[in-house]
Design an enzyme around this catalytic site. Structure first.
Site, PDB file in Angstrom:
ATOM      1  N   PHE A  71      12.007  94.377 -73.103  1.00  0.00           N
ATOM      2  CA  PHE A  71      10.587  94.323 -72.745  1.00  0.00           C
ATOM      3  C   PHE A  71       9.775  94.869 -73.908  1.00  0.00           C
ATOM      4  O   PHE A  71       9.955  96.022 -74.307  1.00  0.00           O
ATOM      5  CB  PHE A  71      10.277  95.118 -71.472  1.00  0.00           C
TER       6      PHE A  71
ATOM      7  N   ASP B 120      11.807  99.667 -80.737  1.00  0.00           N
ATOM      8  CA  ASP B 120      10.707  99.815 -79.789  1.00  0.00           C
ATOM      9  C   ASP B 120      11.004 101.046 -78.940  1.00  0.00           C
ATOM     10  O   ASP B 120      11.799 100.986 -78.004  1.00  0.00           O
ATOM     11  CB  ASP B 120      10.606  98.548 -78.932  1.00  0.00           C
TER      12      ASP B 120
ATOM     13  N   LYS C  29       3.368 104.971 -74.567  1.00  0.00           N
ATOM     14  CA  LYS C  29       3.484 105.671 -73.284  1.00  0.00           C
ATOM     15  C   LYS C  29       3.330 107.201 -73.338  1.00  0.00           C
ATOM     16  O   LYS C  29       2.233 107.695 -73.174  1.00  0.00           O
ATOM     17  CB  LYS C  29       4.797 105.270 -72.611  1.00  0.00           C
TER      18      LYS C  29
HETATM   19  C1  PLP Z   1       5.783  99.649 -71.547  1.00  0.00           C
HETATM   20  C2  PLP Z   1       6.472  99.084 -72.724  1.00  0.00           C
HETATM   21  C3  PLP Z   1       5.795  98.253 -73.635  1.00  0.00           C
HETATM   22  C4  PLP Z   1       4.364  97.816 -73.423  1.00  0.00           C
HETATM   23  O1  PLP Z   1       3.487  98.891 -73.544  1.00  0.00           O
HETATM   24  P1  PLP Z   1       1.977  98.754 -73.023  1.00  0.00           P
HETATM   25  O2  PLP Z   1       1.375 100.083 -73.354  1.00  0.00           O
HETATM   26  O3  PLP Z   1       2.041  98.447 -71.572  1.00  0.00           O
HETATM   27  O4  PLP Z   1       1.346  97.670 -73.795  1.00  0.00           O
HETATM   28  C5  PLP Z   1       6.477  97.818 -74.747  1.00  0.00           C
HETATM   29  N1  PLP Z   1       7.761  98.177 -74.961  1.00  0.00           N
HETATM   30  C6  PLP Z   1       8.440  98.979 -74.118  1.00  0.00           C
HETATM   31  C7  PLP Z   1       9.848  99.354 -74.428  1.00  0.00           C
HETATM   32  C8  PLP Z   1       7.824  99.442 -72.956  1.00  0.00           C
HETATM   33  O5  PLP Z   1       8.500 100.221 -72.103  1.00  0.00           O
END
Ligand code: PLP
Length: 395
Positions: free
Chosen positions: A135, A220, A249
């Site tokens: 994701f 990420d 986050k």
């Molecule tokens: C939540 C998340 C995103 C997206 O972040 P947003 O702040 O919602 O745009 C991208 N990568 C990972 C691994 C995530 O958990």
């Protein structure tokens, strides 16, 4: 009392399946709804409220910066932005930072940086390899990166330049690498995709492969970074250093912020090649600076490691006791509990009745992502409620 559910139905686009709770206040790991009911919060703003709700450090930085300076534009120098960048660089393996507004945006920036690297050093290579069940966000490009059908299908055709391959397989990455490849982008642990912990040597092998092909490794760490896994960054757990990392986050403790950091090698943006109006503004940077400093100075990752280890052992005991649980997996304070059947919705609702908020990750799995400041007592309370729900005890 105002019926917020009706108002949502009437005025808000129906993209979210809301839990039947209207939260109005929070303090630490506790939140309260519009009826004054208290809940123990094991969602934590979806791994965002790293210091819990309304931590004094967050409240103080917000109020102080709110009275001082909130937005300047990136045409001018900005002190909180530069303080945050320096703090992040000095406490990581990276050399440069760029601050943006969200995780998706951080990943977009990281991919743009990798494409610049490809144009300058890899004969125009532009493809980024990502893995199934990853994701990476909700923009069109990050939907193409996010290798899950349910996110991609409603929006085809998607931007090109992403190759989705099997997760936790170095062979799959090798097979997908060609002269167009500029980077591999991975989460250390796939979070939204199921809390999928890779085999121990996977990231090391990917690192070696990227070195051999001179392509970039982007991690990420939007969810895993800032202490969530028990170390400040997830890459530290796996004994590797990526070329680019993305964060968001937990780094703002509740304010919307993201960042990507890179090594000198990948520091290839030139003036005008990337930008943002709000990105790195004084308000969110002052808060993220205070939060990050607190996380580092108070060994919050250590708490996530200790209390997270305890949570893992309590969940393992729960699994031994309940045959409805088929798997418990995670690291630090990122855990999933998987059930034999599609019972996550029912479990989530019954936990709410008993005063615990948990995330339904999939029809057959829940996720626990509490604030990083929780105690073993909080774990006992949460696992106790979960145990009662699984035992089918009445209210
Ligand atoms: C939540 C998340 C995103 C997206 O972040 P947003 O702040 O919602 O745009 C991208 N990568 C990972 C691994 C995530 O958990």
């Amino acid at each position: 009392m105002t019926n917020w559910r009706e108002i949502e139905k009437k005025y808000y686009m129906p993209t979210f399946q809301r839990m039947p709770v209207v939260l109005v206040r929070g303090q630490g790991a506790r939140v309260w709804d519009d009826n004054g009911r208290e809940y123990l919060d094991f969602i934590g703003g979806l791994a965002v409220n790293s210091l819990g709700h309304c931590h004094p450090v967050v409240a103080k930085a917000l109020a102080k910066q709110g009275r001082t300076l909130t937005q300047t534009s990136n045409l001018l120098y900005s002190v909180p932005q530069l303080q945050l960048a320096e703090l992040l660089v000095k406490n990581s393996c990276f050399d440069k930072a760029f601050i943006c507004n969200s995780g998706t945006e951080a990943n977009e920036g990281a991919v743009k940086l990798a494409r610049r690297y490809g144009k300058l050093h890899l004969d125009g290579a532009y493809e980024v390899i990502t893995t199934f069940n990853s994701f990476h966000g909700r923009t069109l490009a990050m939907t193409a990166a996010t290798a899950q059908k349910k996110f991609q299908e409603p929006y085809t055709p998607l931007p090109s330049g992403f190759v989705n391959v099997e997760a936790n397989s170095i062979a799959a990455i090798r097979d997908a690498t060609n002269k167009r490849t500029c980077a591999v982008m991975l989460e250390p642990i796939q979070a939204e995709g199921g809390v999928n912990v890779p085999s121990e040597d996977y990231l090391k092998k990917v690192r070696q492969w990227c070195d051999r092909k001179d392509i970039l490794l982007i991690l990420d760490e939007v969810q895993t970074g800032m202490g969530r896994l028990g170390s400040l960054f997830g890459y530290q757990l796996y004994g590797i250093e990526p070329d680019i990392v993305t964060l968001a986050k937990g780094m703002g403790g509740g304010v919307p912020i993201g960042a990507f950091l890179c090594k000198k090698k990948a520091d290839v943006f030139k003036v005008g090649e990337h930008g943002s109006t709000f990105g790195g503004n004084p308000l969110v940077c002052a808060v993220a600076y205070a939060v990050t400093k607190y996380i580092i100075e108070n060994d919050v990752p250590g708490n996530a490691r200790r209390v997270g280890g305890y949570l893992g052992s309590r969940l393992a005991k729960l699994k031994a006791k309940h045959r409805s649980i088929v798997d418990v997996r995670g690291q630090g304070l990122l855990w999933a509990v998987e059930f034999k059947e599609d019972m996550a919705e029912e479990i989530m609702l019954r936990c709410i009745e008993k005063g615990l908020l948990i995330n339904k990750l999939k029809p057959n799995a829940i996720r626990l992502i509490p604030p990083l400041i929780i105690t073993k007592g909080d774990v006992d309370e949460a696992v106790g409620i979960l145990g009662k729900v699984l035992a089918g005890e009445a209210k």
